[in-house]
Every structure is written in C-alpha cells, then in structure tokens.
Design a protein around this motif. Structure first.
Motif, PDB file in Angstrom:
ATOM      1  N   ILE A  25       0.845  -1.197   0.000  1.00  0.00           N
ATOM      2  CA  ILE A  25       0.000   0.000   0.000  1.00  0.00           C
ATOM      3  C   ILE A  25       0.881   1.247   0.000  1.00  0.00           C
ATOM      4  O   ILE A  25       1.784   1.381   0.831  1.00  0.00           O
ATOM      5  CB  ILE A  25      -0.931   0.031   1.228  1.00  0.00           C
ATOM      6  N   VAL A  26       0.593   2.150  -0.959  1.00  0.00           N
ATOM      7  CA  VAL A  26       1.288   3.436  -1.007  1.00  0.00           C
ATOM      8  C   VAL A  26       0.236   4.539  -1.089  1.00  0.00           C
ATOM      9  O   VAL A  26      -0.890   4.302  -1.512  1.00  0.00           O
ATOM     10  CB  VAL A  26       2.251   3.529  -2.215  1.00  0.00           C
ATOM     11  N   THR A  27       0.598   5.739  -0.666  1.00  0.00           N
ATOM     12  CA  THR A  27      -0.350   6.857  -0.728  1.00  0.00           C
ATOM     13  C   THR A  27      -0.076   7.781  -1.907  1.00  0.00           C
ATOM     14  O   THR A  27      -0.912   8.612  -2.245  1.00  0.00           O
ATOM     15  CB  THR A  27      -0.306   7.670   0.571  1.00  0.00           C
ATOM     16  N   ASP A  28       1.072   7.644  -2.545  1.00  0.00           N
ATOM     17  CA  ASP A  28       1.460   8.498  -3.662  1.00  0.00           C
ATOM     18  C   ASP A  28       1.502   7.671  -4.941  1.00  0.00           C
ATOM     19  O   ASP A  28       2.251   6.690  -5.029  1.00  0.00           O
ATOM     20  CB  ASP A  28       2.834   9.116  -3.392  1.00  0.00           C
ATOM     21  N   ALA A  29       0.705   8.063  -5.935  1.00  0.00           N
ATOM     22  CA  ALA A  29       0.652   7.315  -7.195  1.00  0.00           C
ATOM     23  C   ALA A  29       1.998   7.272  -7.897  1.00  0.00           C
ATOM     24  O   ALA A  29       2.249   6.373  -8.711  1.00  0.00           O
ATOM     25  CB  ALA A  29      -0.394   7.931  -8.117  1.00  0.00           C
ATOM     26  N   GLN A  30       2.874   8.208  -7.602  1.00  0.00           N
ATOM     27  CA  GLN A  30       4.194   8.236  -8.223  1.00  0.00           C
ATOM     28  C   GLN A  30       4.954   6.937  -7.969  1.00  0.00           C
ATOM     29  O   GLN A  30       5.737   6.477  -8.812  1.00  0.00           O
ATOM     30  CB  GLN A  30       5.007   9.427  -7.699  1.00  0.00           C
ATOM     31  N   ALA A  31       4.707   6.334  -6.817  1.00  0.00           N
ATOM     32  CA  ALA A  31       5.365   5.073  -6.486  1.00  0.00           C
ATOM     33  C   ALA A  31       4.899   3.938  -7.392  1.00  0.00           C
ATOM     34  O   ALA A  31       5.614   2.937  -7.552  1.00  0.00           O
ATOM     35  CB  ALA A  31       5.093   4.722  -5.022  1.00  0.00           C
ATOM     36  N   VAL A  32       3.723   4.087  -7.975  1.00  0.00           N
ATOM     37  CA  VAL A  32       3.221   3.089  -8.918  1.00  0.00           C
ATOM     38  C   VAL A  32       3.908   3.258 -10.276  1.00  0.00           C
ATOM     39  O   VAL A  32       4.386   2.298 -10.879  1.00  0.00           O
ATOM     40  CB  VAL A  32       1.690   3.194  -9.069  1.00  0.00           C
ATOM     41  N   TYR A  33       3.970   4.497 -10.763  1.00  0.00           N
ATOM     42  CA  TYR A  33       4.581   4.736 -12.072  1.00  0.00           C
ATOM     43  C   TYR A  33       6.039   4.289 -12.121  1.00  0.00           C
ATOM     44  O   TYR A  33       6.507   3.785 -13.135  1.00  0.00           O
ATOM     45  CB  TYR A  33       4.527   6.226 -12.445  1.00  0.00           C
ATOM     46  N   THR A  34       6.751   4.504 -11.035  1.00  0.00           N
ATOM     47  CA  THR A  34       8.199   4.262 -11.032  1.00  0.00           C
ATOM     48  C   THR A  34       8.573   2.829 -10.657  1.00  0.00           C
ATOM     49  O   THR A  34       9.764   2.499 -10.613  1.00  0.00           O
ATOM     50  CB  THR A  34       8.899   5.232 -10.064  1.00  0.00           C
ATOM     51  N   ASP A  35       7.591   1.990 -10.390  1.00  0.00           N
ATOM     52  CA  ASP A  35       7.865   0.603 -10.011  1.00  0.00           C
ATOM     53  C   ASP A  35       8.140  -0.214 -11.279  1.00  0.00           C
ATOM     54  O   ASP A  35       7.229  -0.536 -12.042  1.00  0.00           O
ATOM     55  CB  ASP A  35       6.679   0.020  -9.246  1.00  0.00           C
ATOM     56  N   ASP A  36       9.404  -0.574 -11.481  1.00  0.00           N
ATOM     57  CA  ASP A  36       9.800  -1.288 -12.701  1.00  0.00           C
ATOM     58  C   ASP A  36       9.241  -2.703 -12.775  1.00  0.00           C
ATOM     59  O   ASP A  36       9.250  -3.317 -13.844  1.00  0.00           O
ATOM     60  CB  ASP A  36      11.330  -1.343 -12.802  1.00  0.00           C
ATOM     61  N   TYR A  37       8.778  -3.237 -11.664  1.00  0.00           N
ATOM     62  CA  TYR A  37       8.247  -4.599 -11.636  1.00  0.00           C
ATOM     63  C   TYR A  37       6.886  -4.697 -12.320  1.00  0.00           C
ATOM     64  O   TYR A  37       6.500  -5.754 -12.811  1.00  0.00           O
ATOM     65  CB  TYR A  37       8.143  -5.068 -10.182  1.00  0.00           C
ATOM     66  N   LEU A  38       6.166  -3.592 -12.379  1.00  0.00           N
ATOM     67  CA  LEU A  38       4.781  -3.625 -12.848  1.00  0.00           C
ATOM     68  C   LEU A  38       4.678  -3.672 -14.366  1.00  0.00           C
ATOM     69  O   LEU A  38       5.422  -3.001 -15.084  1.00  0.00           O
ATOM     70  CB  LEU A  38       4.028  -2.392 -12.328  1.00  0.00           C
ATOM     71  N   ASP A  39       3.702  -4.452 -14.844  1.00  0.00           N
ATOM     72  CA  ASP A  39       3.399  -4.526 -16.274  1.00  0.00           C
ATOM     73  C   ASP A  39       2.326  -3.519 -16.673  1.00  0.00           C
ATOM     74  O   ASP A  39       2.277  -3.073 -17.816  1.00  0.00           O
ATOM     75  CB  ASP A  39       2.895  -5.934 -16.639  1.00  0.00           C
ATOM     76  N   GLY A  40       1.433  -3.212 -15.744  1.00  0.00           N
ATOM     77  CA  GLY A  40       0.310  -2.345 -16.082  1.00  0.00           C
ATOM     78  C   GLY A  40      -0.257  -1.661 -14.862  1.00  0.00           C
ATOM     79  O   GLY A  40       0.051  -2.011 -13.719  1.00  0.00           O
TER      80      GLY A  40
ATOM     81  N   LEU B 277      -1.439   9.212 -18.522  1.00  0.00           N
ATOM     82  CA  LEU B 277      -0.279   9.747 -19.235  1.00  0.00           C
ATOM     83  C   LEU B 277       1.019   9.339 -18.529  1.00  0.00           C
ATOM     84  O   LEU B 277       1.960   8.837 -19.165  1.00  0.00           O
ATOM     85  CB  LEU B 277      -0.394  11.263 -19.303  1.00  0.00           C
ATOM     86  N   GLN B 278       1.079   9.536 -17.216  1.00  0.00           N
ATOM     87  CA  GLN B 278       2.298   9.216 -16.480  1.00  0.00           C
ATOM     88  C   GLN B 278       2.578   7.717 -16.487  1.00  0.00           C
ATOM     89  O   GLN B 278       3.740   7.294 -16.599  1.00  0.00           O
ATOM     90  CB  GLN B 278       2.195   9.731 -15.046  1.00  0.00           C
ATOM     91  N   ALA B 279       1.537   6.910 -16.370  1.00  0.00           N
ATOM     92  CA  ALA B 279       1.731   5.457 -16.387  1.00  0.00           C
ATOM     93  C   ALA B 279       2.256   4.993 -17.754  1.00  0.00           C
ATOM     94  O   ALA B 279       3.182   4.171 -17.827  1.00  0.00           O
ATOM     95  CB  ALA B 279       0.421   4.750 -16.054  1.00  0.00           C
ATOM     96  N   LEU B 280       1.680   5.503 -18.821  1.00  0.00           N
ATOM     97  CA  LEU B 280       2.128   5.133 -20.166  1.00  0.00           C
ATOM     98  C   LEU B 280       3.555   5.596 -20.420  1.00  0.00           C
ATOM     99  O   LEU B 280       4.372   4.856 -20.986  1.00  0.00           O
ATOM    100  CB  LEU B 280       1.174   5.719 -21.210  1.00  0.00           C
ATOM    101  N   GLN B 281       3.867   6.812 -20.016  1.00  0.00           N
ATOM    102  CA  GLN B 281       5.218   7.324 -20.201  1.00  0.00           C
ATOM    103  C   GLN B 281       6.241   6.522 -19.398  1.00  0.00           C
ATOM    104  O   GLN B 281       7.420   6.487 -19.758  1.00  0.00           O
ATOM    105  CB  GLN B 281       5.273   8.803 -19.816  1.00  0.00           C
ATOM    106  N   ALA B 282       5.784   5.874 -18.331  1.00  0.00           N
ATOM    107  CA  ALA B 282       6.666   5.020 -17.536  1.00  0.00           C
ATOM    108  C   ALA B 282       6.727   3.595 -18.076  1.00  0.00           C
ATOM    109  O   ALA B 282       7.337   2.712 -17.459  1.00  0.00           O
ATOM    110  CB  ALA B 282       6.202   5.003 -16.085  1.00  0.00           C
ATOM    111  N   GLY B 283       6.072   3.358 -19.223  1.00  0.00           N
ATOM    112  CA  GLY B 283       6.151   2.050 -19.864  1.00  0.00           C
ATOM    113  C   GLY B 283       5.166   1.024 -19.370  1.00  0.00           C
ATOM    114  O   GLY B 283       5.388  -0.186 -19.514  1.00  0.00           O
ATOM    115  N   LYS B 284       4.036   1.486 -18.819  1.00  0.00           N
ATOM    116  CA  LYS B 284       3.015   0.576 -18.305  1.00  0.00           C
ATOM    117  C   LYS B 284       1.787   0.586 -19.215  1.00  0.00           C
ATOM    118  O   LYS B 284       1.385   1.638 -19.704  1.00  0.00           O
ATOM    119  CB  LYS B 284       2.565   1.003 -16.899  1.00  0.00           C
ATOM    120  N   ALA B 285       1.185  -0.582 -19.420  1.00  0.00           N
ATOM    121  CA  ALA B 285      -0.132  -0.634 -20.049  1.00  0.00           C
ATOM    122  C   ALA B 285      -1.146  -0.037 -19.085  1.00  0.00           C
ATOM    123  O   ALA B 285      -0.930  -0.043 -17.864  1.00  0.00           O
ATOM    124  CB  ALA B 285      -0.507  -2.070 -20.388  1.00  0.00           C
ATOM    125  N   VAL B 286      -2.259   0.489 -19.614  1.00  0.00           N
ATOM    126  CA  VAL B 286      -3.224   1.208 -18.763  1.00  0.00           C
ATOM    127  C   VAL B 286      -4.645   0.732 -19.020  1.00  0.00           C
ATOM    128  O   VAL B 286      -5.080   0.593 -20.167  1.00  0.00           O
ATOM    129  CB  VAL B 286      -3.140   2.730 -19.004  1.00  0.00           C
TER     130      VAL B 286
END
Length: 341
Positions: A62-77, A92-101
């Motif tokens: 559990i995180v309170t800042d969405a930025q921690a989701v975008y920057t997590d290299d383990y995630l696919d989407g 936009l931020q998720a896609l730019q970080a290389g994640k499917a949305v």
C-alpha cells in the motif's frame, strides 16, 4: 502452442491499482479471480478503502502516492479508478513510464486530454483501454451482432436513454472542473460509445444539445454540471440519434437504461430490467413482433478488465482503432457541451 506461447499463457500480470473505492476494488477483485493477475501495489489515500482492498490482495504493497506506482519497474500495467479529473494525467504518467493502462471512463474531461493520452500510448507502444463496461454485457453483444450482421437492415435512427434516479453520491461529480461534466459525462458517454461503435463510428455532422441544472437551461460553455440533457445528433449518412440522460429525475424506478436501434428491416434494443443498473435484456423487433435475444443472469461487471488483461498478456501494444474511437467519442461529448465550434 509453442513453449514460448505456453510460458506466456501461464504468466501473471504484475499490476498497480490507483484508486480502490468500490469500482476500483470490484475491478481488482474480478481480475484477481481471473487467475492471471498479481496485484503488487495499491495507491489509495483512504485507509478504509485500502484495508478493504487488502482483503482481496493481502500481499500488495500500500502506497499513498501514485508516483510510487509509475516508477515501479516490476509492474506490467496500471489500473486507474480515481475521480475523473485525474484520469488523463495518471494515464499519461503510467504510459510514459512504460506501463499498459486500464482506466475508468472518461479517459479525459475533454477531447484534448484524450488525445494526449492516446499519443502517449502510441509513443510507448503500450495498450490503453477504457472501462466502457456495457460493451461487454451479453445483451449488448447480441444487439451489436444483430446490427453489424445486417439483420435489421440499414440503421436510420437510434434512441438512447440513461436516467439515474439517485445520482452520484460523491461531491466531486458536481464540480465541473473535477468531473468535466454532469450526467452526459457520467452516463451519456456510455450510450454515445455504444451507438457509435455499433454504427462503425461514422462522422457526426450535427449536434444540438439542451442541458439543464435543477430545471434551468444552461448556456453553452457554462461552468455548471447538468443533471438533465436532451441531445439530437446526425451522422454523415443521415442516421438520427437522440440521447436523453439525467441524475435525480423522477423516473419511478432506480434507473432507465435503453439503446434502441431502428433499421429498414427491423429493430433491436438493449434494455435494463425492473429499474436495475445491472440486469439487461436484448430484444429484436419485426413489425409488432418481439424476439427476446438475451436475458439475465450475466455476471458482466469487470469483464472489460479481463479482456484488457488477456490482451496485455498476449503482448498487445498500441491499438490505433480503439484509440481513435476514444478520441471520436470525446469529440462528440465536447460538442454536446459546446466546447467545439
């Protein structure tokens, strides 16, 4: 199936979930139940929502800042279910970080916001999907197939209705800067999408709208959410489309949800049953005769998310067709609100 294909079929998507209120939590639970998802990170500012989500995903961080989701290299989407004003920037931020949305509707409050997200999907070659959930009901699938198979001939008119006698229970829905609009953005967007999708997304050449707030007609561009709307549209091939939607209207039941299509050889309709938000049937008409195509039960909630999961697992990247559909629908919504000259 090759060894590589077998390995891909077994793989679970590592996902981050931003927003786990009741919709976000439902989508997460359905994806987990599908057996091909690992909920790795949850971004949720409200402890009560986070605690409920952990019951379905006890191993998630559990995180309170969405930025921690975008920057997590383990995630696919990333799955997004936050207030509407956040959708475009978070996608936009998720896609730019290389994640499917996979994002709740609306993808953006305006067509410009939607275009920016679509461009990010193209640039990253990552699959973008919007939770246009009614497309995935068995009832509307039957309607779509009936139309596209030519069973009712050329469609020349469509009547779309979505009345919600309760209206939203979150205050941000009524703030146009955060919501992007009222009942049209919340409810009408579903029916506009269903209609244009069934007709092959023709060009809409004319839009006339009448928007009201508590019985008072709003002017084009007025910074006020509407609670009642009547819209007339015309396509390039002269198909007449009428849309009526509302919050808090005295409908005599919880909801009225219908999409009726009239063709040269018959008609077909998608309708809710007994005021339900969740139970639908499909009917086909010929003159005075009615043929029932589909009736409940149909456990359709979250089905759009499962389709997104399967496509991402198969390596689906940017999808130009669906991306352009999101833009076309957003452009029509802009015109309904008088944002297009």
């Amino acid at each position: 199936m090759t060894a590589i294909e077998q390995e891909e079929a077994k793989k679970a998507l590592a996902l981050g979930f931003i927003g786990v209120g009741w919709i976000g939590r439902n989508r997460m639970e359905v994806m987990i139940d599908g057996g091909k998802v690992q909920p790795a990170v949850i971004s949720e500012p409200f402890k009560e929502n986070a605690d409920e989500a952990l019951k379905a995903a006890p191993g998630a961080n559990i995180v309170t800042d969405a930025q921690a989701v975008y920057t997590d290299d383990y995630l696919d989407g990333v799955v997004i279910a936050t207030p509407s004003a956040m959708h475009a920037e978070q996608s936009l931020q998720a896609l730019q970080a290389g994640k499917a949305v996979f994002c709740q509707k609306p993808l953006g409050r305006t067509a410009d916001e939607v275009r920016r997200v679509v461009q990010a999907s193209q640039d990253a070659d990552k699959y973008l999907a919007v939770d246009l959930s009614y497309r995935y009901t068995k009832a509307f699938q039957a309607v779509y197939n009936t139309i596209t198979n030519g069973e009712i001939g050329k469609v020349f008119a469509a009547d779309l209705i979505f009345h919600n006698a309760y209206g939203p229970d979150k205050e941000w829905f009524y703030d146009i800067k955060r919501s992007g609009g009222g009942c049209v953005m919340d409810l009408g967007i579903h029916l506009v999408d269903l209609c244009l999708w069934s007709l092959g997304f023709p060009e809409v050449t004319d839009v006339k709208s009448r928007l009201y707030s508590k019985g008072k007609k709003l002017q084009a561009g007025e910074e006020q959410t509407e609670d009642f709307a009547q819209v007339s549209m015309l396509t390039q091939d002269d198909t007449a489309i009428s849309l009526e939607c509302s919050w808090h209207v005295s409908a005599g039941q919880d909801a009225v949800i219908e999409a009726r299509f009239y063709g040269t050889e018959g008609g077909v309709a998608f309708r809710n049953i007994n005021g339900s938000f969740y139970e639908f049937k499909a009917e086909k008409y010929k003159g005075t005769n009615t043929e029932v195509l589909v009736t409940p039960p149909d456990n359709w909630m979250g089905r759009a998310g499962l389709v997104w999961v399967e496509k991402v697992l198969k390596g689906q990247g940017y999808d130009a067709r669906t991306a352009q559909e999101y833009i076309k629908t957003a452009e029509v919504i802009d015109r309904i609100y008088g944002r297009h000259l």
